[in-house]
Design a protein around this motif. Structure first.
Motif, PDB file in Angstrom:
ATOM      1  N   HIS A  89       0.816  -1.208   0.000  1.00  0.00           N
ATOM      2  CA  HIS A  89       0.000   0.000   0.000  1.00  0.00           C
ATOM      3  C   HIS A  89       0.854   1.264   0.000  1.00  0.00           C
ATOM      4  O   HIS A  89       0.598   2.207  -0.754  1.00  0.00           O
ATOM      5  CB  HIS A  89      -0.947   0.009   1.202  1.00  0.00           C
ATOM      6  CG  HIS A  89      -2.051  -0.980   1.099  1.00  0.00           C
ATOM      7  ND1 HIS A  89      -3.044  -1.092   2.047  1.00  0.00           N
ATOM      8  CD2 HIS A  89      -2.341  -1.915   0.159  1.00  0.00           C
ATOM      9  CE1 HIS A  89      -3.891  -2.053   1.695  1.00  0.00           C
ATOM     10  NE2 HIS A  89      -3.472  -2.577   0.565  1.00  0.00           N
ATOM     11  N   ARG A  90       1.848   1.291   0.868  1.00  0.00           N
ATOM     12  CA  ARG A  90       2.699   2.493   0.930  1.00  0.00           C
ATOM     13  C   ARG A  90       3.446   2.709  -0.381  1.00  0.00           C
ATOM     14  O   ARG A  90       3.481   3.839  -0.889  1.00  0.00           O
ATOM     15  CB  ARG A  90       3.693   2.380   2.096  1.00  0.00           C
ATOM     16  CG  ARG A  90       4.688   3.527   2.141  1.00  0.00           C
ATOM     17  CD  ARG A  90       5.627   3.434   3.326  1.00  0.00           C
ATOM     18  NE  ARG A  90       6.644   4.466   3.279  1.00  0.00           N
ATOM     19  CZ  ARG A  90       7.561   4.653   4.217  1.00  0.00           C
ATOM     20  NH1 ARG A  90       7.596   3.865   5.289  1.00  0.00           N
ATOM     21  NH2 ARG A  90       8.458   5.615   4.082  1.00  0.00           N
ATOM     22  N   THR A  93       1.106   4.013  -3.096  1.00  0.00           N
ATOM     23  CA  THR A  93       0.648   5.363  -2.754  1.00  0.00           C
ATOM     24  C   THR A  93       1.737   6.369  -3.061  1.00  0.00           C
ATOM     25  O   THR A  93       1.481   7.428  -3.667  1.00  0.00           O
ATOM     26  CB  THR A  93       0.264   5.433  -1.270  1.00  0.00           C
ATOM     27  OG1 THR A  93      -0.868   4.594  -1.040  1.00  0.00           O
ATOM     28  CG2 THR A  93      -0.079   6.858  -0.850  1.00  0.00           C
ATOM     29  N   GLU A  94       2.964   6.079  -2.668  1.00  0.00           N
ATOM     30  CA  GLU A  94       4.071   7.003  -2.919  1.00  0.00           C
ATOM     31  C   GLU A  94       4.345   7.154  -4.415  1.00  0.00           C
ATOM     32  O   GLU A  94       4.560   8.273  -4.905  1.00  0.00           O
ATOM     33  CB  GLU A  94       5.322   6.516  -2.186  1.00  0.00           C
ATOM     34  CG  GLU A  94       5.200   6.616  -0.671  1.00  0.00           C
ATOM     35  CD  GLU A  94       6.422   6.111   0.068  1.00  0.00           C
ATOM     36  OE1 GLU A  94       6.637   6.560   1.206  1.00  0.00           O
ATOM     37  OE2 GLU A  94       7.156   5.267  -0.499  1.00  0.00           O
ATOM     38  N   ALA A 110      -2.044   0.520   5.974  1.00  0.00           N
ATOM     39  CA  ALA A 110      -0.684   0.002   5.856  1.00  0.00           C
ATOM     40  C   ALA A 110      -0.390  -0.824   7.099  1.00  0.00           C
ATOM     41  O   ALA A 110      -1.141  -0.788   8.079  1.00  0.00           O
ATOM     42  CB  ALA A 110       0.315   1.145   5.710  1.00  0.00           C
ATOM     43  N   ASP A 115       4.330   3.799   8.210  1.00  0.00           N
ATOM     44  CA  ASP A 115       3.902   3.733   6.808  1.00  0.00           C
ATOM     45  C   ASP A 115       2.762   4.714   6.543  1.00  0.00           C
ATOM     46  O   ASP A 115       2.763   5.423   5.531  1.00  0.00           O
ATOM     47  CB  ASP A 115       3.438   2.315   6.463  1.00  0.00           C
ATOM     48  CG  ASP A 115       4.565   1.313   6.383  1.00  0.00           C
ATOM     49  OD1 ASP A 115       5.710   1.708   6.093  1.00  0.00           O
ATOM     50  OD2 ASP A 115       4.302   0.112   6.617  1.00  0.00           O
ATOM     51  N   CYS A 116       1.786   4.734   7.433  1.00  0.00           N
ATOM     52  CA  CYS A 116       0.637   5.629   7.261  1.00  0.00           C
ATOM     53  C   CYS A 116       1.083   7.090   7.231  1.00  0.00           C
ATOM     54  O   CYS A 116       0.628   7.874   6.393  1.00  0.00           O
ATOM     55  CB  CYS A 116      -0.373   5.417   8.385  1.00  0.00           C
ATOM     56  SG  CYS A 116      -1.136   3.798   8.423  1.00  0.00           S
ATOM     57  N   MET A 119       2.662   7.904   3.950  1.00  0.00           N
ATOM     58  CA  MET A 119       1.666   8.010   2.875  1.00  0.00           C
ATOM     59  C   MET A 119       0.956   9.357   2.909  1.00  0.00           C
ATOM     60  O   MET A 119       0.746   9.999   1.879  1.00  0.00           O
ATOM     61  CB  MET A 119       0.660   6.861   2.988  1.00  0.00           C
ATOM     62  CG  MET A 119       1.268   5.496   2.697  1.00  0.00           C
ATOM     63  SD  MET A 119       0.268   4.097   3.302  1.00  0.00           S
ATOM     64  CE  MET A 119      -1.145   4.179   2.205  1.00  0.00           C
TER      65      MET A 119
END
Length: 373
Positions: A89-90, A93-94, A110, A115-116, A119
């Motif tokens: 997810h991270r 997203t990045e 995440a 990680d959150c 993001m």
């Protein structure tokens, strides 16, 4: 928006073609076509990349995870729906944010708070929207349960209790520690989020335990996790999640003048209901099965087109991961864990309800159900 979308439709790439993407996300575009259009698919599986465009003729570009940026450019993508395993997810997203593409990401946001936070930071830096796919924030049963509690139908809500269990298929990603599997990350965010939106506040302390039956399916991940959350108001939430139990999904909120019992309440395939009981009345509220994924697309596209902050935002996903990390810390230490103060300006309410007809889920390609049926 791109020159090709004068009708103000947001052009989406779906990233990941596992079970949830095939049975729920991809079909949802047919019910979100007022402002959302599926134009690209990113998958590591060649068989899926070959077969799925035959079902979804609007797909203009395909590619592997390594070809992600090229796919975004070729299809002139405005937004992505990330439906990969949690550990990716991270990364996506990045990558999307750096390409100037808005992000709608499946939950859990995440595996970690760090990680959150990363993001959220990268999306802010590149001025793209970030929404976490909490489908129940747009679903009638959960929103009307919120309104019933806000209206004092059971007096002051004091106790929340929830059980969410399923029998997971051997070898599923939820059993794999390298993909951040386990009951807490897969299922736990549902009751954690529900307790937070029903109580309209954040927990201040967590006490938790992880247990295992010794089943080899769960080597390296939590099979069953139980937690108690304490709130500053004196309210208490108790939850148990398990990947080794028969399918159950409910919550019950007990107030000073009655209670609200909702079951099944986390499901997206069948109708939902809740029963509101007081000393003078018992009333059952039923809600037919609906597409719970199209409303996410419609609302996120509105946020992109109208340049406003989504609810649920990245901060909402982070709020749940704060609790997840505290639960894991408590389970390891055997002690209660204090949570630093946290507040949320945005909470789901009845204005967010969007009704779309149910999906006739297609047979997935190389993506079996995660559960043993």
């Amino acid at each position: 928006m791109t020159a090709k979308t004068p009708a103000k439709k947001v052009r989406y790439a779906v990233v990941g073609a596992g079970n949830i993407a095939q049975v729920a996300v991809l079909p949802a575009f047919a019910h979100a076509d007022e402002n959302s259009e599926l134009v690209a698919l990113v998958s590591s599986d060649l068989a899926k990349r070959m077969a799925l465009p035959e079902r979804y003729a609007s797909i203009e570009a395909l590619g592997t995870y390594g070809e992600f940026e090229d796919v975004l450019q070729r299809a002139r993508v405005d937004a992505v729906f990330i439906a990969t395993p949690n550990t990716h997810h991270r990364e996506f997203t990045e990558r999307a944010a750096r390409a100037g593409v808005h992000v709608l990401c499946e939950k859990p946001m995440a595996p970690t708070v760090a990680d959150c936070e990363a993001m959220i930071a990268v999306c802010r830096e590149h001025r793209v929207k970030l929404m976490i796919a909490y489908r129940l924030h747009f679903e009638a049963a959960n929103l009307q349960a919120i309104e019933a509690l806000k209206a004092g139908k059971i007096g002051d809500p004091r106790v929340f209790s929830s059980l969410f269990t399923q029998q997971v298929r051997p070898g599923d990603i939820r059993t794999r520690p390298e993909l951040a599997g386990g009951a807490l990350l897969d299922l736990g965010v549902y009751p954690i989020n529900a307790a937070r939106y029903l109580f309209r506040e954040e927990p201040i302390e967590v006490l938790a335990a992880v247990s295992s039956s010794g089943d080899a399916r769960f080597d390296g991940v939590d099979e069953t996790t139980t937690a108690v959350l304490r709130f500053a108001s004196g309210r208490v939430a108790q939850l148990t999640v398990s990947l080794g139990g028969s399918a159950v999904g409910y919550y019950r909120v007990v107030g000073t003048e009655g209670d609200l019992h909702a079951e099944p309440i986390y499901d997206y395939e069948q109708g939902l209901k809740f029963v509101l009981t007081t000393e003078s009345e018992r009333r059952e509220h039923k809600f037919p099965a609906r597409d719970q994924f199209a409303p996410e697309l419609v609302e996120f596209s509105r946020c992109v087109l109208e340049d406003r902050e989504p609810e649920p935002s990245g901060e909402e996903g982070l709020a749940d991961l704060r609790v997840v990390e505290a639960i894991l810390q408590s389970a390891r230490s055997g002690r209660a864990v204090q949570l630093p103060p946290w507040s949320r300006a945005q909470r789901p309410d009845a204005d967010q309800e969007l009704r779309k007809p149910p999906v006739d889920a297609p047979e997935p390609i190389r993506a079996p159900s995660p559960t043993i049926r």
